[in-house]
Scaffold this motif. Structure first.
Motif, PDB file in Angstrom:
ATOM      1  N   TRP A 137     -21.965 -53.536 -84.993  1.00  0.00           N
ATOM      2  CA  TRP A 137     -21.531 -52.787 -83.819  1.00  0.00           C
ATOM      3  C   TRP A 137     -21.070 -51.377 -84.202  1.00  0.00           C
ATOM      4  O   TRP A 137     -21.453 -50.390 -83.566  1.00  0.00           O
ATOM      5  CB  TRP A 137     -20.406 -53.559 -83.128  1.00  0.00           C
ATOM      6  CG  TRP A 137     -19.765 -52.850 -81.995  1.00  0.00           C
ATOM      7  CD1 TRP A 137     -18.470 -52.455 -81.908  1.00  0.00           C
ATOM      8  CD2 TRP A 137     -20.386 -52.447 -80.772  1.00  0.00           C
ATOM      9  NE1 TRP A 137     -18.239 -51.832 -80.713  1.00  0.00           N
ATOM     10  CE2 TRP A 137     -19.403 -51.808 -80.000  1.00  0.00           C
ATOM     11  CE3 TRP A 137     -21.678 -52.551 -80.267  1.00  0.00           C
ATOM     12  CZ2 TRP A 137     -19.677 -51.281 -78.737  1.00  0.00           C
ATOM     13  CZ3 TRP A 137     -21.945 -52.019 -79.009  1.00  0.00           C
ATOM     14  CH2 TRP A 137     -20.961 -51.400 -78.272  1.00  0.00           C
TER      15      TRP A 137
ATOM     16  N   LEU B  37     -16.181 -60.290 -76.976  1.00  0.00           N
ATOM     17  CA  LEU B  37     -15.796 -60.203 -78.389  1.00  0.00           C
ATOM     18  C   LEU B  37     -15.561 -58.744 -78.796  1.00  0.00           C
ATOM     19  O   LEU B  37     -14.605 -58.431 -79.517  1.00  0.00           O
ATOM     20  CB  LEU B  37     -16.894 -60.834 -79.259  1.00  0.00           C
ATOM     21  CG  LEU B  37     -16.502 -61.124 -80.706  1.00  0.00           C
ATOM     22  CD1 LEU B  37     -15.360 -62.136 -80.780  1.00  0.00           C
ATOM     23  CD2 LEU B  37     -17.689 -61.628 -81.513  1.00  0.00           C
ATOM     24  N   LEU B  38     -16.389 -57.833 -78.304  1.00  0.00           N
ATOM     25  CA  LEU B  38     -16.219 -56.411 -78.628  1.00  0.00           C
ATOM     26  C   LEU B  38     -14.945 -55.861 -77.997  1.00  0.00           C
ATOM     27  O   LEU B  38     -14.283 -54.992 -78.570  1.00  0.00           O
ATOM     28  CB  LEU B  38     -17.432 -55.609 -78.147  1.00  0.00           C
ATOM     29  CG  LEU B  38     -18.743 -55.947 -78.862  1.00  0.00           C
ATOM     30  CD1 LEU B  38     -19.908 -55.239 -78.193  1.00  0.00           C
ATOM     31  CD2 LEU B  38     -18.673 -55.586 -80.340  1.00  0.00           C
TER      32      LEU B  38
ATOM     33  N   VAL C 152     -24.558 -62.552 -73.304  1.00  0.00           N
ATOM     34  CA  VAL C 152     -24.268 -61.131 -73.508  1.00  0.00           C
ATOM     35  C   VAL C 152     -22.829 -60.831 -73.076  1.00  0.00           C
ATOM     36  O   VAL C 152     -22.115 -60.067 -73.730  1.00  0.00           O
ATOM     37  CB  VAL C 152     -25.286 -60.254 -72.748  1.00  0.00           C
ATOM     38  CG1 VAL C 152     -24.943 -58.780 -72.891  1.00  0.00           C
ATOM     39  CG2 VAL C 152     -26.692 -60.526 -73.261  1.00  0.00           C
TER      40      VAL C 152
ATOM     41  N   ALA D 172     -20.426 -62.829 -73.429  1.00  0.00           N
ATOM     42  CA  ALA D 172     -19.605 -63.298 -74.558  1.00  0.00           C
ATOM     43  C   ALA D 172     -19.499 -62.211 -75.622  1.00  0.00           C
ATOM     44  O   ALA D 172     -18.435 -61.988 -76.207  1.00  0.00           O
ATOM     45  CB  ALA D 172     -20.194 -64.577 -75.150  1.00  0.00           C
ATOM     46  N   LEU D 173     -20.593 -61.487 -75.859  1.00  0.00           N
ATOM     47  CA  LEU D 173     -20.564 -60.391 -76.837  1.00  0.00           C
ATOM     48  C   LEU D 173     -19.671 -59.252 -76.357  1.00  0.00           C
ATOM     49  O   LEU D 173     -18.874 -58.708 -77.126  1.00  0.00           O
ATOM     50  CB  LEU D 173     -21.983 -59.871 -77.087  1.00  0.00           C
ATOM     51  CG  LEU D 173     -22.858 -60.761 -77.979  1.00  0.00           C
ATOM     52  CD1 LEU D 173     -24.316 -60.326 -77.914  1.00  0.00           C
ATOM     53  CD2 LEU D 173     -22.354 -60.716 -79.425  1.00  0.00           C
ATOM     54  N   TYR D 174     -19.783 -58.892 -75.066  1.00  0.00           N
ATOM     55  CA  TYR D 174     -18.882 -57.864 -74.530  1.00  0.00           C
ATOM     56  C   TYR D 174     -17.423 -58.293 -74.695  1.00  0.00           C
ATOM     57  O   TYR D 174     -16.547 -57.495 -75.038  1.00  0.00           O
ATOM     58  CB  TYR D 174     -19.184 -57.581 -73.055  1.00  0.00           C
ATOM     59  CG  TYR D 174     -20.333 -56.627 -72.834  1.00  0.00           C
ATOM     60  CD1 TYR D 174     -20.196 -55.278 -73.133  1.00  0.00           C
ATOM     61  CD2 TYR D 174     -21.546 -57.063 -72.336  1.00  0.00           C
ATOM     62  CE1 TYR D 174     -21.249 -54.393 -72.944  1.00  0.00           C
ATOM     63  CE2 TYR D 174     -22.608 -56.196 -72.144  1.00  0.00           C
ATOM     64  CZ  TYR D 174     -22.449 -54.854 -72.451  1.00  0.00           C
ATOM     65  OH  TYR D 174     -23.492 -53.987 -72.269  1.00  0.00           O
TER      66      TYR D 174
ATOM     67  N   ASP E 157     -12.335 -56.902 -80.290  1.00  0.00           N
ATOM     68  CA  ASP E 157     -12.449 -56.097 -81.510  1.00  0.00           C
ATOM     69  C   ASP E 157     -11.760 -54.747 -81.307  1.00  0.00           C
ATOM     70  O   ASP E 157     -11.015 -54.275 -82.177  1.00  0.00           O
ATOM     71  CB  ASP E 157     -13.940 -55.902 -81.828  1.00  0.00           C
ATOM     72  CG  ASP E 157     -14.164 -55.410 -83.246  1.00  0.00           C
ATOM     73  OD1 ASP E 157     -13.645 -56.061 -84.174  1.00  0.00           O
ATOM     74  OD2 ASP E 157     -14.827 -54.382 -83.415  1.00  0.00           O
ATOM     75  N   ALA E 158     -11.954 -54.131 -80.145  1.00  0.00           N
ATOM     76  CA  ALA E 158     -11.313 -52.836 -79.845  1.00  0.00           C
ATOM     77  C   ALA E 158      -9.801 -53.000 -79.745  1.00  0.00           C
ATOM     78  O   ALA E 158      -9.038 -52.187 -80.285  1.00  0.00           O
ATOM     79  CB  ALA E 158     -11.878 -52.260 -78.549  1.00  0.00           C
TER      80      ALA E 158
ATOM     81  N   ARG F 193     -10.732 -52.294 -72.407  1.00  0.00           N
ATOM     82  CA  ARG F 193     -11.336 -52.162 -71.086  1.00  0.00           C
ATOM     83  C   ARG F 193     -12.594 -51.292 -71.009  1.00  0.00           C
ATOM     84  O   ARG F 193     -13.532 -51.637 -70.287  1.00  0.00           O
ATOM     85  CB  ARG F 193     -10.274 -51.632 -70.112  1.00  0.00           C
ATOM     86  CG  ARG F 193     -10.740 -51.712 -68.702  1.00  0.00           C
ATOM     87  CD  ARG F 193      -9.657 -51.427 -67.701  1.00  0.00           C
ATOM     88  NE  ARG F 193     -10.291 -50.931 -66.489  1.00  0.00           N
ATOM     89  CZ  ARG F 193      -9.680 -50.633 -65.373  1.00  0.00           C
ATOM     90  NH1 ARG F 193      -8.383 -50.774 -65.293  1.00  0.00           N
ATOM     91  NH2 ARG F 193     -10.338 -50.197 -64.328  1.00  0.00           N
ATOM     92  N   PRO F 194     -12.655 -50.154 -71.721  1.00  0.00           N
ATOM     93  CA  PRO F 194     -13.835 -49.289 -71.545  1.00  0.00           C
ATOM     94  C   PRO F 194     -15.166 -49.998 -71.798  1.00  0.00           C
ATOM     95  O   PRO F 194     -16.107 -49.829 -71.032  1.00  0.00           O
ATOM     96  CB  PRO F 194     -13.594 -48.159 -72.561  1.00  0.00           C
ATOM     97  CG  PRO F 194     -12.104 -48.047 -72.652  1.00  0.00           C
ATOM     98  CD  PRO F 194     -11.613 -49.469 -72.560  1.00  0.00           C
ATOM     99  N   ILE F 195     -15.221 -50.846 -72.828  1.00  0.00           N
ATOM    100  CA  ILE F 195     -16.502 -51.503 -73.125  1.00  0.00           C
ATOM    101  C   ILE F 195     -16.891 -52.468 -71.997  1.00  0.00           C
ATOM    102  O   ILE F 195     -18.076 -52.608 -71.674  1.00  0.00           O
ATOM    103  CB  ILE F 195     -16.438 -52.229 -74.500  1.00  0.00           C
ATOM    104  CG1 ILE F 195     -17.779 -52.849 -74.858  1.00  0.00           C
ATOM    105  CG2 ILE F 195     -15.360 -53.298 -74.544  1.00  0.00           C
ATOM    106  CD1 ILE F 195     -18.836 -51.849 -75.169  1.00  0.00           C
TER     107      ILE F 195
ATOM    108  N   ASP G 193     -15.979 -52.074 -68.763  1.00  0.00           N
ATOM    109  CA  ASP G 193     -16.348 -51.244 -67.608  1.00  0.00           C
ATOM    110  C   ASP G 193     -17.790 -50.766 -67.709  1.00  0.00           C
ATOM    111  O   ASP G 193     -18.472 -50.593 -66.710  1.00  0.00           O
ATOM    112  CB  ASP G 193     -15.424 -50.024 -67.515  1.00  0.00           C
ATOM    113  CG  ASP G 193     -14.098 -50.361 -66.850  1.00  0.00           C
ATOM    114  OD1 ASP G 193     -14.033 -51.403 -66.167  1.00  0.00           O
ATOM    115  OD2 ASP G 193     -13.137 -49.589 -67.002  1.00  0.00           O
ATOM    116  N   ARG G 194     -18.243 -50.529 -68.924  1.00  0.00           N
ATOM    117  CA  ARG G 194     -19.614 -50.039 -69.092  1.00  0.00           C
ATOM    118  C   ARG G 194     -20.638 -51.154 -69.050  1.00  0.00           C
ATOM    119  O   ARG G 194     -21.784 -50.924 -68.694  1.00  0.00           O
ATOM    120  CB  ARG G 194     -19.747 -49.303 -70.430  1.00  0.00           C
ATOM    121  CG  ARG G 194     -18.939 -48.033 -70.478  1.00  0.00           C
ATOM    122  CD  ARG G 194     -19.251 -47.252 -71.730  1.00  0.00           C
ATOM    123  NE  ARG G 194     -18.191 -46.320 -72.023  1.00  0.00           N
ATOM    124  CZ  ARG G 194     -18.167 -45.073 -71.589  1.00  0.00           C
ATOM    125  NH1 ARG G 194     -19.147 -44.609 -70.856  1.00  0.00           N
ATOM    126  NH2 ARG G 194     -17.172 -44.282 -71.899  1.00  0.00           N
ATOM    127  N   GLY G 195     -20.216 -52.367 -69.428  1.00  0.00           N
ATOM    128  CA  GLY G 195     -21.233 -53.380 -69.664  1.00  0.00           C
ATOM    129  C   GLY G 195     -21.362 -54.494 -68.647  1.00  0.00           C
ATOM    130  O   GLY G 195     -22.468 -54.948 -68.357  1.00  0.00           O
TER     131      GLY G 195
END
Lengths: 247, 247
Positions: free
Chosen positions: B224, B175-176, B169, B171-173, B179-180, B153-155, B157-159
């Motif tokens: 990343w 995927l990250l 973009v 889609a990248l968030y 990943d987390a 969730r944090p990534i 919430d920021r992005g």
């Protein structure tokens, strides 16, 4: 809820705690969770607490009474022995309160982080469970968390390496971990208290309290969000296939 | 455990799911959780599932039978109506299984994400609860998660900003975020399936499955982590005070 974090690197320890206590969502109080026990040049311990404030206060009171009388944390020869003293205090409070709490369906809810060093032994970082047993941080698992730990974990998993992360950088990872937890969970709140312990110093070199509007915290927060967004935008775009999945 | 994510931006939807199913820690299976219902140029829906595989299979089977007969998702005029059809299927399975599960202390555990569009209405993103009621994503809360959601969730919430984050973009968030979650929880696992839906296309433009050793996934992961560490190291160091806290 609460969030407390201890990080252990080859250079020393970072210990950090938030300051929010809540019973439900409407009874929110300020509550400091960082407690130090220091005999300069001989021993330095810090304890971070999570769980029922009534229980953590009792445990710290018992530990402080013993410490002031030259017993307990004032006498232990190692951080491991200190973790056992803390566990013993948890069990004393359990004997006092646990059955009465459980009668009304409250759980005996207390967890503690202990970090520090005694002259002649290595520094150590421990988690003490509600049952009083300790868990040590290791080179492979160089950080320990109590309370609302999930949101703040990914940044630590990516960044902290026991043998190579400098202590000042570990402090930044710690602060970013709190930033993530506060952003995603309103029951974790400022001020954030942070203590830095350099191995063999036998006193606490540096302390910092970050209130919500701390200019340094806000500036790090802003710079971090900017860097994060830029890092995502700089990643290569994902290649999608035109075809539908076969299901 | 499971992790599924839907992101809704001004340009369209990103829908992604992991593929791990586990009963306890030792019975780990591969299980795809992404199910599409498409009538090209007229309607396109995707459903992501979490919870008991037995229950999610039954819900998807009922929805597929109706869809193939020209009913249900094949007929609804809006994504909201589709979310109600999905909720109705959950309630039908609840009528079949819930009492029998609860007799043996299993909970009726199923959550679904529904994304898609019907010609003549806007695209929509919904979470359907085990009780069958739907929750919509909004401009202020532009993503919905089911399963193991905290680490990822944090990534987000920021992005993610509904009105400005481009779909590639987002889609990248996404995927990250996976990943987390995968890094911090072993019960979330590859392949990750991802679907990109561009508003008004009325079919799925792009699909991608990332197995564990996917070169593009590994390359994004590495780039990343490097960028993240560099971003932390570039932050201004924290100023600590020499004095001890007064407690």
């Amino acid at each position: 809820m609460t969030y407390c974090l201890g990080i252990c690197t080859h250079e020393g320890l970072i210990m950090a705690s938030d300051s929010r206590s809540n019973a439900g969502y409407d009874q929110v109080n300020l509550c400091r969770k960082m407690h130090t026990f220091v005999m300069p040049d001989e021993r330095a311990f810090v304890i971070l607490t999570s769980g029922s404030v009534s229980l953590t206060q009792s445990v710290i009171t018992l530990l402080r009474e013993d410490f002031n009388a030259g017993e307990g944390l004032a006498k232990v020869p190692t951080p491991y022995a200190a973790s056992r003293v803390v566990g013993e205090a948890v069990r004393r409070v359990s004997d006092l309160d646990r059955a009465h709490l459980e009668k009304d369906d409250f759980s005996f809810n207390i967890n503690l982080l202990l970090g520090g060093q005694v002259k002649g032994s290595r520094s150590g970082l421990y988690l003490v469970y509600p049952q009083g047993n300790p868990l040590s941080a290791t080179q492979d698992s160089p950080y320990l968390q109590i309370g609302e730990c999930k949101y703040g974990r990914p940044i630590l998993d990516r960044g902290i390496v026991h043998g190579s992360t400098p202590l000042e950088v570990a402090a930044l990872y710690g602060l970013l971990s709190f930033d993530a937890a506060m952003r995603s969970n309103v029951t974790v709140g400022p001020p954030i208290e942070m203590l830095i312990y350099r191995n063999d110093s036998l006193h606490f070199d540096g302390y910092r309290s970050f209130p919500a509007d701390d200019p340094e915290l806000l500036s790090i927060h802003r710079q971090w969000e900017r860097a994060l967004r830029k890092a995502v935008e700089d990643l290569p775009k994902i290649h999608f296939n035109a075809c539908l999945p076969g299901h």
